[in-house]
Design an enzyme around this catalytic site. Sequence first.
Site, short mmCIF file in Angstrom:
data_model
loop_
_atom_site.label_atom_id
_atom_site.label_comp_id
_atom_site.label_asym_id
_atom_site.label_seq_id
_atom_site.Cartn_x
_atom_site.Cartn_y
_atom_site.Cartn_z
N PHE A 333 -22.30 -74.87 -52.97
CA PHE A 333 -21.44 -74.85 -51.80
C PHE A 333 -20.64 -76.15 -51.75
CE2 PHE A 333 -20.31 -74.48 -47.32
CZ PHE A 333 -20.07 -73.12 -47.21
N CYS A 397 -19.28 -69.50 -55.09
CA CYS A 397 -20.36 -70.40 -54.72
C CYS A 397 -21.36 -69.72 -53.81
CB CYS A 397 -19.80 -71.65 -54.02
SG CYS A 397 -19.05 -71.29 -52.40
N CYS A 398 -22.56 -70.26 -53.80
CA CYS A 398 -23.56 -69.99 -52.78
C CYS A 398 -24.16 -71.35 -52.44
CB CYS A 398 -24.60 -68.97 -53.25
SG CYS A 398 -25.44 -69.39 -54.79
N ALA A 399 -25.35 -71.42 -51.93
CA ALA A 399 -25.90 -72.72 -51.55
C ALA A 399 -26.08 -73.62 -52.76
CB ALA A 399 -27.22 -72.54 -50.80
N SER A 405 -24.23 -66.48 -56.31
CA SER A 405 -22.92 -66.64 -56.94
C SER A 405 -22.99 -66.34 -58.43
CB SER A 405 -22.40 -68.06 -56.71
OG SER A 405 -23.37 -69.02 -57.11
#
Length: 444
Positions: A333, A397-399, A405
């Site tokens: 992220f 993105c993700c975390a 992602s």
Amino acid sequence: MVSPVLGPAAAPARSAREPYAGIVLRAALWLAFLAPFFYATYCFANWLASQRDDVGSIVFAWERGIPFIAWTIVPYWSINLFYGLSLLLNDSRRGVDRLAGRYLSAQIVAVACFILFPLTATFVRPQTSGLPGFLFAVLGGFDRPFNQAPSLHIALLVIIWDHWRHRLKGMAGVVWHAWCLLIGASVLTTWQHHVIDIPTGALLGFFALWLFPRDGELPFAGFRLTADASARRLALFYALVAALALAGAAAGAFVSALWLILLWPALGLAIVAFAYAGANAKVFQKAADGSVSLASRILLLPHRLGARINAWLWTRKLPSHVAIADGVFLGRFPTAAEAGAFGTVIDLAGELERPRGVTCRWTAVAMIDLLPPSPEAQAQAVAAIEDARSHGTVLVCCALGFQRSAGAVAAWLVATGRADTLAQARTKLATTGRPVHLHVDQPA
């Protein structure tokens, strides 16, 4: 006939408006139920507490310095006017129902707390005269000093403030915010409440806003208990941590009222447990542009801080992103500055909010962490990636950039023919040196 002022584009919007008579009728029916329900349950909780001899209080010593200001009973009472007007002045029956749902949920939770954990106000008000004296006398006709934390007055204030802040702009908005601050302060300057009642009441108000959001799905709509074993384990984990925080707040309150701050993360973690139990990512109330509702921002702030810290711990020694293919990048992220290097960010982290100051295109497809996404969400993410390529480089993105992602990028590689199978896509992602964890049953 098309209005020469509004033009043809505005005509359909006006014709689509609901008849106001139907809205007022719906509001009147709700008021006919809510008003007696309020006084009946409120007075019952007061009477029940008056029968007990073990009702205590939570008051800081420095509160004795708060002055009694008799005239502030006027803004204190004004919330009753706004309570009814807010229901009557709506633009749809759905809006009436959502607001009534907030009122009702706040009332039920507050009265339950008053019955289970009654507290009493300790200050004795001086005699007053004139209009303030009359208003205090009317208030004393049904009010007793037992309904304290959470302050239902503050909970309703949060709900009503939020209802009007979207409608009043410019100077009217400034006046509204100022009057609401005065109402909030009046619970102290009329000696109706102690300080601890205010944050607990505000927490309840934001919970009611979250439970019945102004826009979007209700968080409990269509809830079905998950059959996924991993999801159940995660739900149980978060529920246990929430219970521990709640127990810590209850036990710590005997030492210091400051321990009650644990009620905040307890509620947020309970909401996350609810997500894993079957409600899924809609509990985060994240919009397609990456923003979240005010209630979600407040209630889930402790969880979001934890998620941010966790992401930093896992990715601090890794590059923020890596190139995959044809202008598509995979990463954690981003900060606002990092996001600005891309044409579009495809955000799959349901639990995180788009950073402030972002200038690039931002598309959010909210997914819940550690679980495989639904086929619909995965297909939406793949389509968003391909569409975004026409606007420049793309960060998916993700975390952490390890799972959600990575899964979406792998599915995109297969869907666009850049990889023949999910196994090939996984190998391609692994060559970047970034940890990748794909669900074995993830759709390709």
